[in-house]
Design an enzyme around this catalytic site. Structure first.
Site, PDB file in Angstrom:
ATOM      1  CD  GLU A 166      -2.050   3.527  -6.370  1.00 19.13           C
ATOM      2  OE1 GLU A 166      -3.016   2.940  -6.924  1.00 19.13           O
ATOM      3  OE2 GLU A 166      -1.198   2.932  -5.688  1.00 19.13           O
ATOM      4  CG  HIS A 188      -2.189  -0.537  -7.618  1.00 16.55           C
ATOM      5  ND1 HIS A 188      -2.735   0.218  -6.610  1.00 16.55           N
ATOM      6  CD2 HIS A 188      -2.295  -1.838  -7.203  1.00 16.55           C
ATOM      7  CE1 HIS A 188      -3.162  -0.581  -5.630  1.00 16.55           C
ATOM      8  NE2 HIS A 188      -2.906  -1.826  -5.972  1.00 16.55           N
ATOM      9  NE  ARG A 209      -4.237  -1.619   0.271  1.00 17.06           N
ATOM     10  CZ  ARG A 209      -4.359  -2.710  -0.442  1.00 17.06           C
ATOM     11  NH1 ARG A 209      -3.378  -3.067  -1.275  1.00 17.06           N
ATOM     12  NH2 ARG A 209      -5.435  -3.469  -0.350  1.00 17.06           N
TER      13      ARG A 209
END
Length: 320
Positions: free
Chosen positions: A265, A284, A236
């Site tokens: 993000e 990601h 994370r």
């Protein structure tokens, strides 16, 4: 008997066919929210029997407005976007999928480690620019005998450990919630967090995001890491204090970083993490494979079907 109503708050998937197949035995009606805003979620979920959620935030205030919800299925490993305590108080079972994408994320973490250690992106950049120069990428050190520290020892780092050991790395780990015999069975040495910082040439983060771990890697921690160490994060983004990370890179205290996740993000176009030869960024994607997404949808939806059928779920979220 009316068909169960299941609200879908948001979906990054090309299709929800695997979820529909797993839900077929209860023949539900699926309703998709127009957006992940609270109003749009409530428009489809207020009277729903269950919710399927990926990234949308399900705060306690929203959950208290639901009239029939019995289950919330999270398409993912973590549940930091769901107020699980409020859900428990309301009698809503929250499920997740803690054992999906173990191979994908551990492969990605190992690939990032190798790319940092062997300076693959920098070498490619130089060659693509017409520079065939070994001096521009030295020094590069041998992997065998160096130390990989794992912060957290759940399913993903347990899958990563043998891959790292195959490259000759010594693997150590810090996880206060894992029993010593679990580490010993994996051939991994359990150490304190301070000792991990002191010994590790590479640190791969696999901790959950909680109040106690937010900003875990801060200026103080970077100051205690082995000089020149390399940091990998596939967990994370908020586990890392990004201004402190940038300062550690600028000072040379940290040798480099490879990040699949960042605090906000998508990454801002003016981020100071960009345009650095010792930083690798991926959007990601560590979790992704065609097979992983099918597994994720299937397991999540199947557990929601179990709850709505009066059966215990396989992957319930436990509330402390």
């Amino acid at each position: 008997m009316p068909r169960p109503l299941i609200a879908v708050t948001d979906s990054p998937f090309p299709s929800l066919d695997p979820a529909r197949a797993a839900l077929a035995r209860i023949d539900p009606e699926l309703r998709m929210a127009k957006s992940a805003s609270e109003d749009d979620i409530l428009a489809v979920a207020r009277d729903a029997d269950a919710i399927l959620v990926t990234y949308a935030r399900l705060a306690g205030g929203l959950l208290r407005q639901l009239t029939r919800c019995k289950a919330i299925g999270r398409f993912g490993l973590g549940v930091d976007n769901i107020d699980v305590k409020a859900a428990a108080e309301l009698g809503i079972t929250v499920t997740y999928v803690p054992d999906y994408c173990m191979h994908e994320v551990s492969d990605h973490a190992m690939a990032l480690l190798l790319a940092l250690a062997r300076k693959i992106p920098l070498s490619n950049k130089l060659v693509q620019a017409g520079r065939w120069e070994m001096p521009a990428v030295v020094p590069i050190h041998r992997l065998t005998g160096r130390v990989l520290g794992l912060v957290g020892f759940g399913n993903i780092p347990r899958t990563l450990a043998p891959k790292a050991k195959a490259f000759g790395l010594r693997v150590i780990a810090h996880d206060p919630y894992v029993l010593p015999d679990v580490l010993a069975a994996a051939g991994v040495e359990g150490v304190s967090f301070d000792r991990l910082l002191e010994l590790s040439d590479f640190i791969s983060i696999h901790a959950p995001l909680m109040p106690a771990t937010r900003g875990l890697f801060n200026a103080d921690v970077f100051g205690r890491m082995k000089p020149g160490a390399l940091l990998i994060n596939t967990a994370r983004g908020p586990l890392i204090d990004e201004p402190a990370l940038i300062a550690a890179l600028d000072s040379g205290r940290l040798g480099g970083a490879a990040l699949d996740v960042v605090t906000i993000e998508p990454l801002a176009k003016d981020s100071k993490l960009l345009v650095r030869d010792n930083v690798i960024l991926t959007p990601h994607t560590a979790f992704y494979s065609v097979e992983a997404l099918e597994e994720l949808q299937t397991k999540c939806a199947a557990d929601v079907a179990r709850v709505l059928s009066g059966e215990p779920p396989v992957y319930p979220v436990k509330v402390d």
